[in-house]
Scaffold this active site. Structure first.
Site, mmCIF file in Angstrom:
data_model
loop_
_atom_site.group_PDB
_atom_site.id
_atom_site.type_symbol
_atom_site.label_atom_id
_atom_site.label_comp_id
_atom_site.label_asym_id
_atom_site.label_seq_id
_atom_site.Cartn_x
_atom_site.Cartn_y
_atom_site.Cartn_z
ATOM 1 N N ALA A 152 34.403 31.886 11.394
ATOM 2 C CA ALA A 152 34.770 31.004 12.522
ATOM 3 C C ALA A 152 35.236 31.835 13.726
ATOM 4 C CB ALA A 152 35.871 30.049 12.069
ATOM 5 N N PRO A 153 35.132 31.273 14.919
ATOM 6 C CA PRO A 153 35.482 32.007 16.137
ATOM 7 C C PRO A 153 36.937 31.786 16.564
ATOM 8 C CG PRO A 153 34.492 29.952 16.740
ATOM 9 C CD PRO A 153 34.597 29.933 15.243
ATOM 10 N N TRP A 154 37.318 32.454 17.652
ATOM 11 C CA TRP A 154 38.716 32.378 18.094
ATOM 12 C C TRP A 154 38.962 31.359 19.198
ATOM 13 C CZ3 TRP A 154 38.090 33.514 23.108
ATOM 14 C CH2 TRP A 154 37.271 34.575 23.512
ATOM 15 N N LYS A 178 36.274 32.755 6.853
ATOM 16 C CA LYS A 178 37.038 33.820 7.517
ATOM 17 C C LYS A 178 37.316 33.416 8.957
ATOM 18 C CE LYS A 178 35.642 37.687 9.584
ATOM 19 N NZ LYS A 178 36.555 37.652 10.755
ATOM 20 N N PRO A 179 38.589 33.239 9.305
ATOM 21 C CA PRO A 179 38.895 33.011 10.719
ATOM 22 C C PRO A 179 38.736 34.318 11.489
ATOM 23 C CG PRO A 179 40.929 33.154 9.415
ATOM 24 C CD PRO A 179 39.784 33.277 8.450
ATOM 25 N N SER A 235 29.299 35.455 18.778
ATOM 26 C CA SER A 235 28.449 35.998 19.840
ATOM 27 C C SER A 235 27.005 36.171 19.351
ATOM 28 C CB SER A 235 28.987 37.363 20.266
ATOM 29 O OG SER A 235 28.886 38.248 19.165
ATOM 30 N N GLU A 256 25.748 29.410 15.468
ATOM 31 C CA GLU A 256 26.107 28.805 16.763
ATOM 32 C C GLU A 256 26.640 29.944 17.618
ATOM 33 O OE1 GLU A 256 27.653 28.096 19.555
ATOM 34 O OE2 GLU A 256 29.096 26.516 19.029
ATOM 35 N N CYS A 290 31.739 27.389 24.396
ATOM 36 C CA CYS A 290 30.321 27.723 24.502
ATOM 37 C C CYS A 290 29.542 26.673 25.289
ATOM 38 C CB CYS A 290 29.732 27.952 23.119
ATOM 39 S SG CYS A 290 30.205 26.687 21.966
ATOM 40 N N GLU A 386 27.136 35.519 29.181
ATOM 41 C CA GLU A 386 28.259 34.617 28.937
ATOM 42 C C GLU A 386 29.567 35.311 29.317
ATOM 43 O OE1 GLU A 386 28.863 33.516 24.794
ATOM 44 O OE2 GLU A 386 29.219 31.447 25.391
#
Ligand SMILES: NCCCC=O
Length: 483
Positions: A152-154, A178-179, A235, A256, A290, A386
């Site tokens: 997962a992303p931040w 996993k965060p 990313s 994603e 995003c 981005e």
């Protein structure tokens, strides 16, 4: 005097554990720039243990009748609701997000999304059973995939974790999640809450496991022999690595990978309303979204009026401490992200004009001013890449074809919006925009029932919705003789 840092731990098979070799990383509060906790830097032994727990729990979880998984998810949603203030405080300390906006804008959709997937658990769809060959009946079984490795992303640590674990568990998979190494705190708290519900209902604890760590930990998870599926939000670079790693044993991949949303504003738009909505959709969460409304394409005839109104809206937008009720957004997530956003602005070409912001705010924490940059050209670095910060760029177009060509002329393809009162034009644009979502006269709202996911380098696979749920299932054809 040194204050002791709080110790976050992995959650494996219902137990909180340090990394087997004791390694840790510091967890920083981005609103202060100071570390306040440590988290395990997990290695192969930890990943092995988590995968073994998830694998052992899988048959029992898979074989539950869907209504039992629904019950568990509904209880998890209730438990999240009951402990919402703790979740908000934890998330806010770890991300610097405004407390009030986290309470109003993140908790309710998250809980709704868990409840949505609880319902989806009971809607395992297969197209019509029937006799497609004489004397033989065919049916479809929709089954879970197995153990899912999830990264997962931040930017929305809680909500993105929900988007991953809820459909996976609903479909009967077990999870090792996993965060991000910068934002593990709320996912570790999820473990406590979800573990409590699983224990109360007598389900195996290995259904939900949390592993903290960095990119290397993520690679170990994705390359591990146990998971049947790897899902990541992150990313493009990370997505390519995951797809590459997963290809070694042909795991299913769900990616994603960000966006560069075009916001196409036609000359007949209600400018004050568009500016108000676009500035919120561009600056919310410090633009670390995003789908952020980051790349405005405005018809040349209204450029000056639009830009001056947008610059005014930016100047009136506040960033600041999590407990300040007037702020729209908090700090950037980490020092690297601050350097990344600063770098884009420092490298602007001479033809660009900074209409608002363009600088860091304060010298503590990672705050960045609401920024508007005009005068940009399609090939400019800041148009093609981005930024993931509170920066809205503005370009002009002269006609619909040019707007489409600029809008689609990037490698990302996640979300987009079109602003016009002309219904036929909105429909033409919806067809022409090569993005996984097209908003018309709005930008950024999401609903649990509708898919979120992109094309091109924004990845593949959908989050949310029945489509997202199905991504966590596999279909099997069963054919039986009638003789
Ligand atoms: N607005 C939620 C978008 C999820 C990815 O950043």
């Amino acid at each position: 005097m040194t204050t002791e840092l709080r110790r976050l731990r992995n959650y494996i098979d219902g137990e909180f554990r340090d990394a087997a070799d004791g390694r840790t990383t510091e967890v920083v509060n981005p609103a202060t720039g100071e570390p306040y906790a440590t988290a395990p830097l997990s290695g192969a032994a930890d990943v092995d243990a988590a995968m073994a727990a998830a694998e052992a729990a899988f048959p029992a979880w898979r074989d539950l009748v869907p209504g039992e998984r629904q019950k568990a998810l509904l209880k998890i949603a209730d438990a999240f609701e009951a402990r919402a203030e703790e979740l908000i405080a934890t998330e806010s300390e770890n991300t610097g997000k405004p407390i009030g906006l986290t309470r109003d804008e993140e908790i309710p959709p998250m809980i709704d999304q868990i409840r949505f997937f609880a319902g989806a658990a009971r809607m395992l769809e297969g197209r019509s059973a029937g006799e497609y060959m004489e004397g033989l009946t065919s049916i479809i079984r929709r089954e879970p995939v197995g153990v899912c490795a999830q990264v997962a992303p931040w930017n929305y640590p809680m909500m993105m974790a929900v988007w991953k674990f809820a459909p996976a568990l609903a479909a009967g998979n077990t999870v090792v999640i996993k965060p991000s190494d910068t934002t593990p705190a709320s996912t570790v708290l999820f473990a406590e809450i979800i573990g409590g519900v699983l224990a109360e209902l007598g389900h195996p604890q290995g259904v939900f496991n949390v592993i903290c760590g960095d990119r290397e930990t993520g690679r170990l998870m994705v390359e591990h022999s146990v998971p049947a599926m790897a899902s990541i939000t992150g990313s493009v670079r990370a997505g390519k690595q995951v797809a590459g790693s997963a290809s070694k044993d042909l795991k299913r991949v769900h990616l994603e990978l960000g966006g560069k949303a075009p916001v196409v504003v036609f000359e007949d738009t209600d400018i004050p309303k568009a500016v108000e909505d676009i500035s919120v959709a561009g600056f919310f969460n410090a633009g670390q979204d995003c789908t952020a409304a980051t790349r405005v394409l405005v018809h040349e005839s209204i450029h000056d009026e639009f830009v001056s109104a947008l610059a005014k809206a930016a100047a009136e937008t506040k960033t600041g401490a999590p407990d300040d009720e007037d702020v729209l957004y908090g700090p950037l997530n980490n020092a690297n992200q601050l350097a990344q956003v600063t770098g884009f602005i420092d490298r602007l070409p001479a033809h660009a004009k900074v209409e608002a912001g363009g600088h860091r705010v304060g010298d503590k924490g990672f705050f960045y001013a609401p920024t508007v940059v005009s005068g940009l050209k399609q090939d400019d670095e800041i148009i093609q890449n981005e930024v993931f910060g509170p920066v809205i760029t503005v370009q002009t177009f002269s006609d619909e074809q040019q707007a489409i060509s600029y809008a689609n002329g990037v490698e990302y393809a996640l979300a987009s919006s079109v602003w016009t009162k002309d219904h036929a034009r909105a429909m033409r644009m919806s067809k022409a925009l090569d993005f996984g979502c097209v908003w018309i006269n709005t930008h950024i709202p999401l609903v649990a029932e509708m898919p979120h996911g992109g094309f091109k380098k924004s990845g593949y696979g959908k989050d949310l919705s029945a489509y997202g749920f199905e991504d966590y299932t596999r279909i099997k054809h069963v054919m039986t003789s009638l003789g």
